[in-house]
Design an enzyme around this catalytic site. Structure first.
Site, PDB file in Angstrom:
ATOM      1  N   ASP A  32       0.858  -1.236   0.189  1.00  0.00           N
ATOM      2  CA  ASP A  32      -0.019   0.037  -0.056  1.00  0.00           C
ATOM      3  C   ASP A  32       0.814   1.258  -0.090  1.00  0.00           C
ATOM      4  O   ASP A  32       0.487   2.250  -0.684  1.00  0.00           O
ATOM      5  CB  ASP A  32      -1.029   0.135   1.116  1.00  0.00           C
ATOM      6  CG  ASP A  32      -1.876  -1.081   1.247  1.00  0.00           C
ATOM      7  OD1 ASP A  32      -2.688  -1.097   1.906  1.00  0.00           O
ATOM      8  OD2 ASP A  32      -1.923  -1.850   0.280  1.00  0.00           O
ATOM      9  N   TYR A  35       1.854   2.171  -3.375  1.00  0.00           N
ATOM     10  CA  TYR A  35       0.683   2.852  -4.054  1.00  0.00           C
ATOM     11  C   TYR A  35       0.521   4.154  -3.821  1.00  0.00           C
ATOM     12  O   TYR A  35       0.651   5.276  -4.365  1.00  0.00           O
ATOM     13  CB  TYR A  35      -0.630   1.906  -3.775  1.00  0.00           C
ATOM     14  CG  TYR A  35      -1.848   2.419  -4.648  1.00  0.00           C
ATOM     15  CD1 TYR A  35      -2.525   3.453  -3.998  1.00  0.00           C
ATOM     16  CD2 TYR A  35      -2.078   1.877  -5.982  1.00  0.00           C
ATOM     17  CE1 TYR A  35      -3.832   4.173  -4.679  1.00  0.00           C
ATOM     18  CE2 TYR A  35      -3.104   2.443  -6.645  1.00  0.00           C
ATOM     19  CZ  TYR A  35      -4.108   3.577  -6.035  1.00  0.00           C
ATOM     20  OH  TYR A  35      -4.976   4.091  -6.745  1.00  0.00           O
ATOM     21  N   ASP A  36       0.539   4.514  -2.538  1.00  0.00           N
ATOM     22  CA  ASP A  36       0.332   5.876  -1.921  1.00  0.00           C
ATOM     23  C   ASP A  36       1.297   6.925  -2.233  1.00  0.00           C
ATOM     24  O   ASP A  36       1.188   7.874  -2.600  1.00  0.00           O
ATOM     25  CB  ASP A  36       0.384   5.909  -0.453  1.00  0.00           C
ATOM     26  CG  ASP A  36      -1.031   4.901   0.140  1.00  0.00           C
ATOM     27  OD1 ASP A  36      -1.055   4.649   1.241  1.00  0.00           O
ATOM     28  OD2 ASP A  36      -1.927   4.653  -0.809  1.00  0.00           O
ATOM     29  N   SER A  81     -37.052  -4.155 -17.348  1.00  0.00           N
ATOM     30  CA  SER A  81     -37.375  -4.811 -15.763  1.00  0.00           C
ATOM     31  C   SER A  81     -37.342  -6.240 -16.236  1.00  0.00           C
ATOM     32  O   SER A  81     -37.172  -6.617 -17.207  1.00  0.00           O
ATOM     33  CB  SER A  81     -38.613  -4.466 -14.954  1.00  0.00           C
ATOM     34  OG  SER A  81     -39.788  -4.597 -15.934  1.00  0.00           O
ATOM     35  N   LYS A 123     -29.475 -12.649  -8.697  1.00  0.00           N
ATOM     36  CA  LYS A 123     -30.264 -11.605  -8.781  1.00  0.00           C
ATOM     37  C   LYS A 123     -29.798 -10.488  -7.901  1.00  0.00           C
ATOM     38  O   LYS A 123     -30.235 -10.557  -6.681  1.00  0.00           O
ATOM     39  CB  LYS A 123     -31.729 -11.832  -8.817  1.00  0.00           C
ATOM     40  CG  LYS A 123     -32.355 -10.239  -9.111  1.00  0.00           C
ATOM     41  CD  LYS A 123     -34.090 -10.591  -9.287  1.00  0.00           C
ATOM     42  CE  LYS A 123     -34.762  -9.562  -9.523  1.00  0.00           C
ATOM     43  NZ  LYS A 123     -34.337  -8.352  -8.650  1.00  0.00           N
ATOM     44  N   GLU A 181     -25.266  -4.012 -11.639  1.00  0.00           N
ATOM     45  CA  GLU A 181     -25.699  -3.699 -10.434  1.00  0.00           C
ATOM     46  C   GLU A 181     -24.791  -3.102  -9.423  1.00  0.00           C
ATOM     47  O   GLU A 181     -23.617  -3.770  -9.271  1.00  0.00           O
ATOM     48  CB  GLU A 181     -26.470  -4.920  -9.717  1.00  0.00           C
ATOM     49  CG  GLU A 181     -27.323  -4.624  -8.630  1.00  0.00           C
ATOM     50  CD  GLU A 181     -28.914  -4.478  -9.208  1.00  0.00           C
ATOM     51  OE1 GLU A 181     -28.982  -4.350 -10.434  1.00  0.00           O
ATOM     52  OE2 GLU A 181     -29.863  -4.489  -8.438  1.00  0.00           O
TER      53      GLU A 181
HETATM   54  N1  LIG Z   1     -30.440  -7.484 -10.710  1.00  0.00           N
HETATM   55  C1  LIG Z   1     -29.924  -8.535 -11.241  1.00  0.00           C
HETATM   56  O1  LIG Z   1     -29.060  -9.065 -10.924  1.00  0.00           O
HETATM   57  C2  LIG Z   1     -30.107  -8.522 -12.852  1.00  0.00           C
HETATM   58  C3  LIG Z   1     -29.633  -9.466 -13.663  1.00  0.00           C
HETATM   59  N2  LIG Z   1     -28.634 -10.475 -12.944  1.00  0.00           N
HETATM   60  N3  LIG Z   1     -29.759  -9.584 -14.994  1.00  0.00           N
HETATM   61  C4  LIG Z   1     -30.700  -8.527 -15.408  1.00  0.00           C
HETATM   62  O2  LIG Z   1     -30.770  -8.653 -16.570  1.00  0.00           O
HETATM   63  C5  LIG Z   1     -31.426  -7.459 -17.519  1.00  0.00           C
HETATM   64  C6  LIG Z   1     -30.834  -7.355 -18.867  1.00  0.00           C
HETATM   65  C7  LIG Z   1     -31.732  -7.491 -19.855  1.00  0.00           C
HETATM   66  C8  LIG Z   1     -33.004  -7.455 -19.348  1.00  0.00           C
HETATM   67  C9  LIG Z   1     -32.764  -7.951 -17.796  1.00  0.00           C
HETATM   68  N4  LIG Z   1     -31.334  -7.783 -14.867  1.00  0.00           N
HETATM   69  C10 LIG Z   1     -31.031  -7.649 -13.515  1.00  0.00           C
HETATM   70  O3  LIG Z   1     -31.468  -6.701 -12.726  1.00  0.00           O
HETATM   71  C11 LIG Z   1     -32.693  -5.784 -13.390  1.00  0.00           C
HETATM   72  C12 LIG Z   1     -32.382  -4.539 -13.856  1.00  0.00           C
HETATM   73  C13 LIG Z   1     -33.535  -3.808 -13.463  1.00  0.00           C
HETATM   74  C14 LIG Z   1     -34.654  -4.560 -12.973  1.00  0.00           C
HETATM   75  C15 LIG Z   1     -33.934  -5.766 -12.684  1.00  0.00           C
HETATM   76  O4  LIG Z   1     -33.487  -5.862 -11.327  1.00  0.00           O
END
Ligand SMILES: NC(=O)c1c(N)nc(OC2CCCC2)nc1O[C@@H]1CCC[C@@H]1O
Length: 339
Positions: A32, A35-36, A81, A123, A181
């Protein structure tokens, strides 16, 4: 290029490589202190020659002056969505996967009976953002908003350590828009809430609210203090660079470009039975994961088959969020409605 500009370019590239090793690979090659030392050398050169500061400078990670408001960004490709599929438990405790079986049948029907390969991935329970890179440099980041437009959070996103300021690897695309995300890990969430309480501030209800609150800060220096992470899950637009044929190849490409991937927590299978077995494994693993997930997302792997299936109004026919049964104690799972 004069030697000061060359020195700034050299320090920028070196510090970005060290940052990638430390934050994304979790395998630093220098202590570190080294790096710093280099970081302060770059800061001094940029202060003496502001015009020579580069758009991928690691000094951008500490955040600049606060904004008065967020600009709005229109999404060229709407951020959709996901339809939800639930697997309720019956009295005996067995899970009823009828909704996933129905999804599999709809997909097979839409593909003329061809059995698709599916990808299953976490997800993530954070907030969706879109990252735009031009010639390998991060130029814009936006929240999902209502799916058609969102807030410009570019400055704040530059403070997220596992988001590359410049894409790695060769074969850089002229343009690429990566979606994923932003989330806060459970341990960082607990530490943040401890600090909130100590400073007499209201604690956050859950890591998703903490990530959203941290990213939608007008002061990027506050965002920089919150340990946020990012996982990619789709490539929305691309001009040049590697052309993926499947979703798994897209994820691998994002890994080569310098993004962190949820190693071990995603898979690719040729049958819904294997997908359901993986879902069950992940449901068991969920409490031990470093980040919160509220289910798994199952997608058709072939991009050509995705295009063939298209979307139902605002959500793809080729993907479904397979939610875990709500655990009231953990988070209140908000249903993502599909019009
Ligand atoms: N929340 C997630 O981890 C996630 C994911 N692993 N993969 C997708 O693929 C999208 C890409 C095209 C359509 C859906 N979407 C995710 O989250 C969506 C974003 C907005 C609403 C959902 O949470």
């Amino acid at each position: 290029m004069n030697d000061t500009a060359a020195k700034i370019r050299e320090l920028t590239d070196l510090l970005n490589r060290y940052g990638y090793e430390y934050y994304t690979l979790d395998a630093p090659s220098v202590p570190d202190a080294e790096y710093d030392r280099l970081f302060h050398e770059l800061e001094a050169l940029e202060a003496a020659h502001p015009a020579l500061k580069l758009p991928d400078s690691p000094t951008l990670r500490v955040g600049g002056a606060p904004l008065s408001a967020f600009a709005q960004v229109r999404h060229e490709v709407p951020m959709l969505s996901l339809s939800n599929a639930f697997s309720p438990q019956d009295e005996s405790g067995a899970f009823d996967h009828a909704e996933m079986t129905a999804f599999d049948e709809r997909v097979r029907g839409g593909l003329g009976g061809k059995p698709p390969q599916y990808v299953i991935e976490p997800k993530f329970d954070g907030l969706a953002v879109s990252l735009l890179y031009r010639d390998g440099v991060l130029v814009q980041a936006a929240t999902r908003g209502d799916g058609s437009s969102g807030e410009d959070v570019t400055q704040n996103i530059r403070t997220v350590s596992d988001i590359p300021l410049r894409l790695r690897g060769g074969d850089t695309p002229a343009l690429i828009e990566i979606r994923g995300e932003v989330l806060m890990f459970k341990a960082d969430f607990a530490a943040l809430n401890l600090r909130q309480e100590e400073n007499g501030r209201k604690p956050f209800a859950n890591p998703r609210n903490a990530a959203a609150g941290s990213l939608r800060q007008l002061d990027p220096r506050i965002t920089a203090q919150r340990k946020l992470h990012f996982f990619p899950y789709s490539i929305a637009r691309q001009e040049g660079g590697f052309s993926a044929g499947t979703h798994m190849q897209e994820l691998d490409y994002c890994g080569r470009l310098g993004f962190a991937l949820p190693e071990g927590n995603c898979g690719c299978f040729g049958s819904m039975a294997e997908i359901l077995a993986f879902y069950e494994q992940m449901r068991q693993k969920r409490p031990a994961l470093p980040y919160e997930i509220d289910g798994m997302v199952v997608k058709v792997n072939s991009l050509a088959q995705q295009h063939e299936l298209g979307f139902i109004s605002r959500a793809p026919r080729w993907a479904v969020a397979h939610k875990f049964p709500a655990e009231e104690a953990l988070t209140v799972v908000e249903a993502i409605d599909v019009q």
